[in-house]
Design a protein around this motif. Structure first.
Motif: not given
Lengths: 194, 194
Positions: A153-159, B91-98, B159-161, B184-185
DNA sequence: GCCCCTAGATCGAATGTTCGTTCGGATGAA
DNA sequence: TTCATCCGAACGAACATTCGATCTAGGGGC
């Protein structure tokens, strides 16, 4: 204690401000003491009389900058506010600082990663972010926030707010953030609200 | 032209991978050629036969990394997809690469700011982000997205991702991003959908 | 198959520069 | 005069870059 009338605080402050600007411009490793001497107008010897070495200077700048941001944030909060109001004030602060003191804001956003100096806590686990998290936890408990995990929740808002500040300071966004502060809050709140 | 059978490409690749890792760890200014020599196992002379100087090496790393990310992103897209599907794949790409190639991901997220090397475009104005923006524009036109400004819509979604990836790579988030990719999505889409 | 020969590939010691840091002397308020 | 404060030349270490020496793959002669 001080004998000299010229206040060293003033020089220390000049060094810190100049060095912080250089650090955000070139990164810790890209900044030399001679360049700080030139930028601050304070001599090598004086700098080394205030700080043990380059790393202690960096540590001081780090702690002072985090404190500064933290103080500015706390000042805006009154006790016992709704969660959404706390979040909104966070966004407003970031937006205003991005326009008014971009060096401070750049330091907060960019210097935490990679430029790791020993013995300093990463910015995302400092006071203002912990404060935000405790409010978010409350929001989850009272059913105002949809996410189960308060970190998410925090990263989603602040992101959203933080990304806007990053893009603005990288020169990618033309609009002053103060003009879209409200919209950033709405988007962020929509991201996590029940 | 080449007489030697030992392929220099292999050594060039070793230099680039080692240097990229060092750059994300210490920043451009914090990395010396001797440290690249040690980390890559390639001699000073060889490195200077591949790259004019340290800055050209950095430029090559930058362009190659951006290309790599761009290619990975484009590969996942099929023509004519709904906007939300394009965003989800980002989002999926960023998550997997991370999780799988944190050095590549850290470079994409952290090296754009501050460590400015001359003649390279900032990462947020490169191909994958422009592609995302054209899809977002379409989403606004078709009434799927609430924001008027496609830049604000783009940063609000990404921003969230991106923040999740940053926190994960800074060691602040314990959960593998692949486990919260869907969430996240959803949060990002809620932030901007009509 | 074997052996030198050549030329591009590679190496790392050497070079001049800049760095972080020190320290003996200069400065000026008390 | 005194002494905390400040200055910047000086020092060794580390830097980016160069370049002559060394190495080695592949070709040609036997």
């Amino acid at each position: 204690m001080k004998k000299r009338s010229i206040n060293p605080e003033e020089k220390i402050s000049k060094v810190i401000l100049a060095a912080r600007r250089l650090f955000v411009e070139r990164g810790f490793g890209g900044v030399s003491i001679p360049s700080i001497v030139k930028a601050s107008g304070v001599s090598t010897g004086a700098i080394y009389s205030y700080f043990k070495d380059k790393e202690e200077l960096a540590r001081t700048i780090h702690n002072q900058t985090v404190d500064e941001f933290n103080t500015l944030f706390q000042q805006r909060l009154e006790g016992d506010e709704p969660v959404s109001s706390v979040l909104k004030k966070f966004t407003e602060l970031v937006c205003e600082l991005t326009e008014d003191d971009p060096v401070l804001m750049k330091y907060m956003l960019f210097m935490s990663h990679g430029n790791n100096i020993a013995d300093v806590s990463p910015i995302c686990s400092t006071e203002p972010f912990r404060l935000l998290q405790s409010h978010l936890r409350r929001g989850i408990e009272t059913g105002q926030i949809r996410c189960k995990d308060f970190m998410v929740a925090g990263l989603s808002y602040t992101g959203i707010t933080i990304r806007a500040a990053e893009l603005r300071m990288d020169g990618v966004l033309d609009l002053p953030l103060t003009e879209i502060s409200e919209e950033l809050f709405i988007n962020g709140w929509n991201a996590i609200k029940m």
